[in-house]
Motif scaffolding. Structure first.
Motif, PDB file in Angstrom:
ATOM      1  N   GLY A 161       0.800  -1.221   0.000  1.00 18.04           N
ATOM      2  CA  GLY A 161       0.000   0.000   0.000  1.00 18.04           C
ATOM      3  C   GLY A 161       0.837   1.277   0.000  1.00 18.04           C
ATOM      4  O   GLY A 161       0.618   2.165  -0.840  1.00 18.04           O
ATOM      5  N   PRO A 162       1.793   1.436   0.926  1.00 15.22           N
ATOM      6  CA  PRO A 162       2.607   2.660   0.924  1.00 15.22           C
ATOM      7  C   PRO A 162       3.367   2.864  -0.388  1.00 15.22           C
ATOM      8  O   PRO A 162       3.475   3.998  -0.866  1.00 15.22           O
ATOM      9  CB  PRO A 162       3.553   2.440   2.108  1.00 15.22           C
ATOM     10  CG  PRO A 162       2.792   1.534   3.023  1.00 15.22           C
ATOM     11  CD  PRO A 162       2.037   0.618   2.124  1.00 15.22           C
ATOM     12  N   GLU A 163       3.860   1.789  -0.950  1.00 13.17           N
ATOM     13  CA  GLU A 163       4.583   1.909  -2.217  1.00 13.17           C
ATOM     14  C   GLU A 163       3.647   2.417  -3.315  1.00 13.17           C
ATOM     15  O   GLU A 163       4.022   3.293  -4.121  1.00 13.17           O
ATOM     16  CB  GLU A 163       5.177   0.560  -2.602  1.00 13.17           C
ATOM     17  CG  GLU A 163       5.952   0.567  -3.902  1.00 13.17           C
ATOM     18  CD  GLU A 163       6.500  -0.805  -4.236  1.00 13.17           C
ATOM     19  OE1 GLU A 163       7.731  -0.986  -4.162  1.00 13.17           O
ATOM     20  OE2 GLU A 163       5.683  -1.711  -4.546  1.00 13.17           O
ATOM     21  N   PHE A 164       2.440   1.885  -3.358  1.00 11.78           N
ATOM     22  CA  PHE A 164       1.468   2.331  -4.359  1.00 11.78           C
ATOM     23  C   PHE A 164       1.115   3.796  -4.147  1.00 11.78           C
ATOM     24  O   PHE A 164       1.096   4.602  -5.095  1.00 11.78           O
ATOM     25  CB  PHE A 164       0.216   1.459  -4.281  1.00 11.78           C
ATOM     26  CG  PHE A 164      -0.906   1.913  -5.163  1.00 11.78           C
ATOM     27  CD1 PHE A 164      -0.899   1.639  -6.530  1.00 11.78           C
ATOM     28  CD2 PHE A 164      -1.983   2.626  -4.644  1.00 11.78           C
ATOM     29  CE1 PHE A 164      -1.934   2.073  -7.352  1.00 11.78           C
ATOM     30  CE2 PHE A 164      -3.020   3.054  -5.455  1.00 11.78           C
ATOM     31  CZ  PHE A 164      -2.987   2.780  -6.815  1.00 11.78           C
ATOM     32  N   LEU A 165       0.842   4.193  -2.893  1.00 12.75           N
ATOM     33  CA  LEU A 165       0.394   5.553  -2.616  1.00 12.75           C
ATOM     34  C   LEU A 165       1.502   6.580  -2.786  1.00 12.75           C
ATOM     35  O   LEU A 165       1.225   7.757  -3.065  1.00 12.75           O
ATOM     36  CB  LEU A 165      -0.191   5.625  -1.200  1.00 12.75           C
ATOM     37  CG  LEU A 165      -1.460   4.797  -0.991  1.00 12.75           C
ATOM     38  CD1 LEU A 165      -1.845   4.773   0.475  1.00 12.75           C
ATOM     39  CD2 LEU A 165      -2.606   5.353  -1.834  1.00 12.75           C
ATOM     40  N   ALA A 166       2.734   6.160  -2.622  1.00 12.83           N
ATOM     41  CA  ALA A 166       3.853   7.087  -2.818  1.00 12.83           C
ATOM     42  C   ALA A 166       3.929   7.575  -4.260  1.00 12.83           C
ATOM     43  O   ALA A 166       4.586   8.592  -4.542  1.00 12.83           O
ATOM     44  CB  ALA A 166       5.164   6.426  -2.412  1.00 12.83           C
ATOM     45  N   GLN A 167       3.243   6.882  -5.164  1.00 15.89           N
ATOM     46  CA  GLN A 167       3.188   7.348  -6.546  1.00 15.89           C
ATOM     47  C   GLN A 167       2.262   8.563  -6.697  1.00 15.89           C
ATOM     48  O   GLN A 167       2.371   9.307  -7.678  1.00 15.89           O
ATOM     49  CB  GLN A 167       2.690   6.226  -7.461  1.00 15.89           C
ATOM     50  CG  GLN A 167       3.586   4.999  -7.489  1.00 15.89           C
ATOM     51  CD  GLN A 167       2.967   3.888  -8.321  1.00 15.89           C
ATOM     52  OE1 GLN A 167       3.104   3.850  -9.550  1.00 15.89           O
ATOM     53  NE2 GLN A 167       2.250   2.992  -7.664  1.00 15.89           N
ATOM     54  N   LEU A 168       1.365   8.749  -5.726  1.00 15.20           N
ATOM     55  CA  LEU A 168       0.497   9.926  -5.750  1.00 15.20           C
ATOM     56  C   LEU A 168       1.280  11.182  -5.397  1.00 15.20           C
ATOM     57  O   LEU A 168       1.129  12.224  -6.032  1.00 15.20           O
ATOM     58  CB  LEU A 168      -0.652   9.762  -4.749  1.00 15.20           C
ATOM     59  CG  LEU A 168      -1.713   8.703  -5.049  1.00 15.20           C
ATOM     60  CD1 LEU A 168      -2.706   8.633  -3.902  1.00 15.20           C
ATOM     61  CD2 LEU A 168      -2.426   9.014  -6.351  1.00 15.20           C
TER      62      LEU A 168
END
Length: 276
Positions: free
Chosen positions: A63-70
């Protein structure tokens, strides 16, 4: 940052989440909730969403890895409710439920009466199968709480918790009584007040927009139930709180079929040294 730019920042982040979600095949659906979905977002609003992950891909979804793309993350952790909470580099907060798509989407219709999505098609950022859109559309019509059973439950809750408050004060636990008064009793008072005033749009967070939603007389009564954590101030607030609870309960009993344990109410008043 101006109001316009802050709102644009939230809109831009939502648009970016939509694009990232479409590009990540592990996701079956994404559903926004919160202030943006009901048209109340402002410069202080968060971004809140359910990320429905393919059941067999949940274990390898970071999750954090995915959201860091935002946007870059300053904070990322699983909060007390099991929700992934993040703070982006511009201090925008985010709350994201990482949920298996199979059972997760199936439970969305059960939110009726708790969650309102007036524009469900806008709230759905991704739906690969059509299941999520069909489920979200069942939340398009606002369903206020059923008044009679809700009023009975709230009057019973206020009776029970105020008796506990009286016991805690008698023990001399001022800090605990202060916390009980403000975090347990006050929200249920505000819900009962909202029920009586036909102002239930902010039901799950009844203090939200209180200044705009409730009449001056109710806001004044609420203020009298608040206190700093000093013994005498908390005791005064507790007595004021119980008077307001009893007034709200009596109003509910006059309007609906609500049973009030008057003898018990009197005993609680005596415990709080309230002569009424």
């Amino acid at each position: 940052m101006s109001v316009h730019s802050a709102r644009s920042a939230l809109d831009d982040r939502i648009a970016r989440l939509r694009q990232l979600s479409h590009d990540d095949t592990r996701l079956e659906g994404v559903l926004l909730y919160g202030s943006w979905t009901v048209g109340e977002a402002d410069v202080h609003s968060d971004i809140e969403a359910y990320l429905y992950i393919q059941d067999d891909r949940l274990a390898d979804f970071d999750g954090p890895e995915f959201l860091a793309q935002l946007a870059p993350l300053q904070l990322s952790y699983t909060n007390m409710y099991g929700i992934l909470a993040v703070v982006f580099d511009d201090l925008m907060r985010g709350e994201f439920h990482l949920t298996p798509a199979g059972p997760g989407i199936d439970e969305v219709p059960a939110w009726q009466g708790m969650v309102h999505l007036p524009r469900p098609d806008d709230a759905v950022l991704l739906d690969r199968t059509g299941r999520l859109t069909r489920a979200a559309r069942q939340l398009a019509t606002f369903q206020p709480p059923e008044p009679v059973t809700t009023a009975q439950r709230l009057t019973d809750e206020l009776t029970n918790w105020t008796l506990m408050l009286a016991h805690v004060l008698a023990r001399g636990e001022t800090a605990r009584a202060h916390a009980l008064l403000h975090t347990v009793i006050a929200p249920q008072q505000l819900q009962l007040c909202r029920l009586l005033r036909n102002s239930t749009a902010h039901w799950l967070t009844p203090s939200r927009a209180l200044e705009q939603d409730l009449p001056d007389t109710d806001r004044h009564r609420y203020v009298t139930t608040t206190a700093v954590a000093r013994d005498q101030d908390v005791r005064t607030a507790a007595r004021n709180s119980w008077r307001w609870s009893r007034d709200l309960a009596a109003e509910a009993a006059d309007r609906w079929t609500v049973h009030l344990p008057h003898e018990l109410h009197g005993q609680i008043s005596s415990r709080l040294n309230d002569p009424r």
